[in-house]
Design a protein around this motif. Structure first.
Motif, PDB file in Angstrom:
ATOM      1  N   PHE A   6       3.402  52.766  16.010  1.00 15.35           N
ATOM      2  CA  PHE A   6       2.064  52.219  15.800  1.00 15.35           C
ATOM      3  C   PHE A   6       1.915  51.854  14.343  1.00 15.35           C
ATOM      4  O   PHE A   6       2.034  52.711  13.459  1.00 15.35           O
ATOM      5  N   LEU A   7       1.661  50.597  14.067  1.00 11.87           N
ATOM      6  CA  LEU A   7       1.539  50.116  12.690  1.00 11.87           C
ATOM      7  C   LEU A   7       0.127  50.214  12.167  1.00 11.87           C
ATOM      8  O   LEU A   7      -0.151  49.811  11.055  1.00 11.87           O
ATOM      9  N   LEU A   8      -0.756  50.759  12.959  1.00 12.10           N
ATOM     10  CA  LEU A   8      -2.138  50.908  12.543  1.00 12.10           C
ATOM     11  C   LEU A   8      -2.681  52.150  13.212  1.00 12.10           C
ATOM     12  O   LEU A   8      -2.348  52.447  14.340  1.00 12.10           O
ATOM     13  N   GLN A  31       0.259  53.584   6.655  1.00 14.01           N
ATOM     14  CA  GLN A  31       1.163  52.449   6.852  1.00 14.01           C
ATOM     15  C   GLN A  31       1.747  52.448   8.259  1.00 14.01           C
ATOM     16  O   GLN A  31       1.763  51.431   8.939  1.00 14.01           O
ATOM     17  N   THR A  32       2.247  53.589   8.715  1.00 13.82           N
ATOM     18  CA  THR A  32       2.741  53.701  10.086  1.00 13.82           C
ATOM     19  C   THR A  32       2.299  55.034  10.670  1.00 13.82           C
ATOM     20  O   THR A  32       2.182  56.038   9.960  1.00 13.82           O
ATOM     21  N   LEU A  33       2.048  55.036  11.959  1.00 13.43           N
ATOM     22  CA  LEU A  33       1.706  56.262  12.676  1.00 13.43           C
ATOM     23  C   LEU A  33       2.346  56.207  14.054  1.00 13.43           C
ATOM     24  O   LEU A  33       2.148  55.251  14.805  1.00 13.43           O
ATOM     25  N   GLU A  34       3.132  57.212  14.377  1.00 11.73           N
ATOM     26  CA  GLU A  34       3.796  57.329  15.674  1.00 11.73           C
ATOM     27  C   GLU A  34       3.257  58.572  16.369  1.00 11.73           C
ATOM     28  O   GLU A  34       3.488  59.696  15.907  1.00 11.73           O
ATOM     29  N   LEU A  98       4.998  62.638   6.905  1.00  3.51           N
ATOM     30  CA  LEU A  98       4.330  63.777   7.532  1.00  3.51           C
ATOM     31  C   LEU A  98       4.733  63.840   8.997  1.00  3.51           C
ATOM     32  O   LEU A  98       4.456  62.918   9.768  1.00  3.51           O
ATOM     33  N   SER A  99       5.386  64.936   9.370  1.00  2.00           N
ATOM     34  CA  SER A  99       5.812  65.136  10.752  1.00  2.00           C
ATOM     35  C   SER A  99       5.115  66.375  11.301  1.00  2.00           C
ATOM     36  O   SER A  99       5.260  67.476  10.746  1.00  2.00           O
ATOM     37  N   ILE A 100       4.358  66.200  12.373  1.00  2.00           N
ATOM     38  CA  ILE A 100       3.634  67.308  13.006  1.00  2.00           C
ATOM     39  C   ILE A 100       4.165  67.476  14.424  1.00  2.00           C
ATOM     40  O   ILE A 100       4.099  66.546  15.247  1.00  2.00           O
ATOM     41  N   ARG A 101       4.714  68.666  14.691  1.00  2.00           N
ATOM     42  CA  ARG A 101       5.222  69.016  16.013  1.00  2.00           C
ATOM     43  C   ARG A 101       4.585  70.333  16.452  1.00  2.00           C
ATOM     44  O   ARG A 101       4.076  71.084  15.606  1.00  2.00           O
ATOM     45  N   PRO A 102       4.629  70.631  17.733  1.00  3.81           N
ATOM     46  CA  PRO A 102       4.077  71.921  18.169  1.00  3.81           C
ATOM     47  C   PRO A 102       4.725  73.108  17.462  1.00  3.81           C
ATOM     48  O   PRO A 102       4.092  74.164  17.321  1.00  3.81           O
ATOM     49  N   HIS A 149       3.803  61.466  13.771  1.00  6.75           N
ATOM     50  CA  HIS A 149       4.674  61.228  12.627  1.00  6.75           C
ATOM     51  C   HIS A 149       4.080  60.076  11.816  1.00  6.75           C
ATOM     52  O   HIS A 149       3.845  58.985  12.359  1.00  6.75           O
ATOM     53  N   ILE A 150       3.814  60.322  10.544  1.00  8.54           N
ATOM     54  CA  ILE A 150       3.261  59.306   9.642  1.00  8.54           C
ATOM     55  C   ILE A 150       4.231  59.094   8.490  1.00  8.54           C
ATOM     56  O   ILE A 150       4.704  60.071   7.885  1.00  8.54           O
TER      57      ILE A 150
END
Length: 617
Positions: A6-8, A31-34, A98-102, A149-150
């Motif tokens: 996701f680019l937005l 800038q990017t968000l997955e 920034l990586s957020i996982r359980p 993930h950003i």
């Protein structure tokens, strides 16, 4: 399985299918968000692992995530939040990953600034209720954060807000509060407009009368254009100034939040407060009172005398102490709106102009700015001025701040000079931001849509010369801190997006959704803001025949407008606006209300026939 990038930033409902929690609205958009799957939950076992020995960085992390114990080792099943300084591919000094996982959170950045901005993103991902005055109170157990993930970095290196503390004085505590608010939205420049005609706000020890006299004026309230002039003998009890220790404290406070403070000492014009303290600074050596308004302009000389060496000795003394207080690379010297009529009549200026082949008073101002630049550079600093410093020829190494539209900045860039774009129609935060009849008194217009439409880089210039942009809050009509917040937000949300998020990512409905989410954050934090985007907008045009045509509009695309012309109060059973209409002959009052999702929003706008007549175009 291939993941979608996701680019937005997409808000709530669009992400709900991918994660257990909707992603909270982020400003500025990264800038990017997955999006990922699942959530991270803060538990009693959660620990902070800060993988750097740098004490300042470790303190920064714990300050931004209070309530989570710091540990240098991983505890089994602790679901750690790990923060580290390390290279990130394709990310510059202010960027982060920034990586957020359980199972845990990992924030990585190449430099401390990037870590700070990543922490601000992480704070925005936390629930809204746990803050006061913009400060996170504690990171509470049980809080859940969506997996994602950003990878992020800013579009521009100069992302500023300016606060004018001359027209009205704002104490140190408020300035720090304002800096806190800026930091949350990744602004990195605090432009501090410290001097002007109505007050001198910075202690200069070698020139004590600047604050003994120049920091105080007679008290006045009311609309700026109607405020009475000061009278001789009145008590000068209104004002204040920052001691040098105050300045150092604010500069340190800002630096801890990765904000550089840029001081402005406005000259050669806008110097009436200094002239009140030292009348010999002008061509006429005339004693003056510090004005309470702007009515003196062109009637009293508020410009420094450019023809006397003593003027430049004064400037040198000021900048010697200013440069020592502000470690950043820049000093802003103003240069705007300098009325040169008194120079044209000055007997001393004429021979100086002849000796230096200066044909016009504009060239005389250029002569002044070039001499001031030499002084500024001798202190190890770079000079910034408003776009008027182009007139008569730019100083060799000047940076131009373009406020009268984009033209001045474009011309400066074409001459090879660095530029900060801050055109009034997009960036002046002292202007009306909605229907004037529903707003506190000011002048002109800069709506939230105007700020969001700002594009700092004009066509056909070298993009690397556009350092960025900023919003400017002039305070002639801003008497206190609560109103300063009202005028700043939400337009500063728009500027944060413009200056951080990549070009081409604008999406007005998505931005409105994010703004409204941050309204709730501000409610919880006790920060004031304007809700002007909820109010109807009224325009009037003269038709070929008849009374006049009324045009209604709204900043929100999903609002419906209802109106009456018979003095009754409108609701959703009144006339629905669908196209411009002719104001009925004899009607004395127009009332308009907006509805959204079946409920009224904003203020009812009410204009008399005389009000409408004044708006004819």
């Amino acid at each position: 399985m291939k993941k979608t990038l996701f680019l937005l930033v997409l808000s709530g409902p669009l992400l709900a299918q991918s994660v257990s929690l909707p992603v909270p609205a982020l400003i500025p958009a990264p800038q990017t968000l997955e999006p990922g799957k699942g959530t991270f939950t803060i538990t009693a076992q959660t620990r902070l692992n800060v993988l750097t020995p740098v004490a300042a960085v470790r303190r920064m992390v714990t300050d931004n995530l209070p309530g989570i114990p710091l540990s240098d080792r991983t505890i089994p099943n602790s679901r750690p939040i790990t923060v580290r300084l390390a290279a990130v591919s394709g990310v510059g000094p202010e960027g982060y990953d920034l990586s957020i996982r359980p199972t845990g959170i990992l924030l990585t950045a190449p430099e401390a600034a990037g870590l700070f901005y990543g922490l601000q993103t992480l704070r925005q991902l936390l629930p809204v209720a746990n803050s006061r005055n913009g400060q996170l109170l504690t990171t509470t157990k049980g809080q859940r954060i969506p997996a994602l993930h950003i990878r992020d970095q800013p579009r521009f290196g100069w992302r500023g807000l300016m606060l004018d503390v001359s027209r009205h004085f704002f104490d140190k505590a408020f300035v720090m509060r304002y800096i806190d608010q800026m930091a949350q939205y990744k602004f990195n420049i605090f432009h501090w407009h410290l001097t002007d005609d109505q007050g001198w706000r910075i202690e200069i020890k070698s020139l004590p009368r600047l604050t003994q006299v120049g920091a105080w004026r007679v008290p006045r309230t009311g609309a700026w254009g109607d405020i009475e002039n000061p009278m001789p003998g009145e008590s000068t009890s209104y004002g204040g100034y920052y001691t040098q220790e105050d300045i150092r404290e604010v500069v340190r406070y800002a630096a801890d939040r990765h904000i550089t403070v840029v001081p402005e000492i406005d000259m050669p014009g806008h110097m009436m407060a200094a002239i009140a303290a030292y009348p010999e600074l002008t061509c006429g050596n005339k004693p003056v009172l510090i004005p309470t308004n702007g009515k003196f302009y062109k009637l009293e000389d508020n410009t420094l005398n450019p023809c006397e060496d003593s003027t430049f000795l004064f400037v040198d003394k000021v900048f010697t102490e200013v440069a020592a207080l502000f470690p950043g690379p820049y000093i802003h010297v103003g240069g705007d709106e300098a009325f040169k009529g008194f120079w044209a009549q000055c007997a001393d200026c004429k021979p100086l102009m002849a000796a230096n082949s200066l044909r016009t008073v504009e060239e005389l101002q250029s002569y002044f700015i070039k001499r001031v630049e030499t002084i500024v550079q001798a202190k190890g600093k770079k000079l910034i001025g408003w776009d008027e410093i182009l007139e008569g020829g730019l100083a060799p190494n000047a940076t131009v701040m373009s406020w009268r539209g984009m033209k001045g900045g474009t011309e400066a860039a074409r001459q090879g000079h660095p530029v900060i774009m801050t055109p009034a129609q997009h960036c002046y935060l002292d202007l009306y931001q909605g229907e004037p009849t529903a707003e506190p008194s000011t002048y002109s217009m800069c709506r939230l849509t105007d700020s969001y439409a700002f594009e700092p880089v004009p066509d056909s210039v070298r993009t690397e010369l556009i350092l960025g942009g900023q919003g400017n809050l002039w305070t002639e009509s801003v008497p206190n801190g609560r109103h300063a917040e009202y005028m700043t937000w939400p337009r500063a949300f728009a500027l944060a997006d413009v200056l951080w998020t990549p070009k081409g990512r604008k999406n007005w409905p998505d931005f409105v959704s994010r703004v409204e989410a941050h309204f709730r954050r501000f409610d919880a934090a006790g920060i004031n803001y304007a809700q002007s985007l909820y109010n109807p907008i009224v325009a009037v045009k003269k038709p070929p025949l008849g009374f006049y045509n009324v045009f209604l509009s709204h900043e929100l695309p999903d609002a419906f407008l209802y109106y009456t012309t018979d003095s009754t109060i409108p609701d959703d059973r009144s006339l629905l606006y669908t196209k411009p209409f002719l104001m009925p002959k004899g009607a004395s009052l127009l009332k308009v209300i907006a509805y959204r999702n079946g409920k009224p929003i904003g203020r009812m706008v009410e204009l008399t026939a005389d009000d409408l007549q004044k708006r004819l175009k």
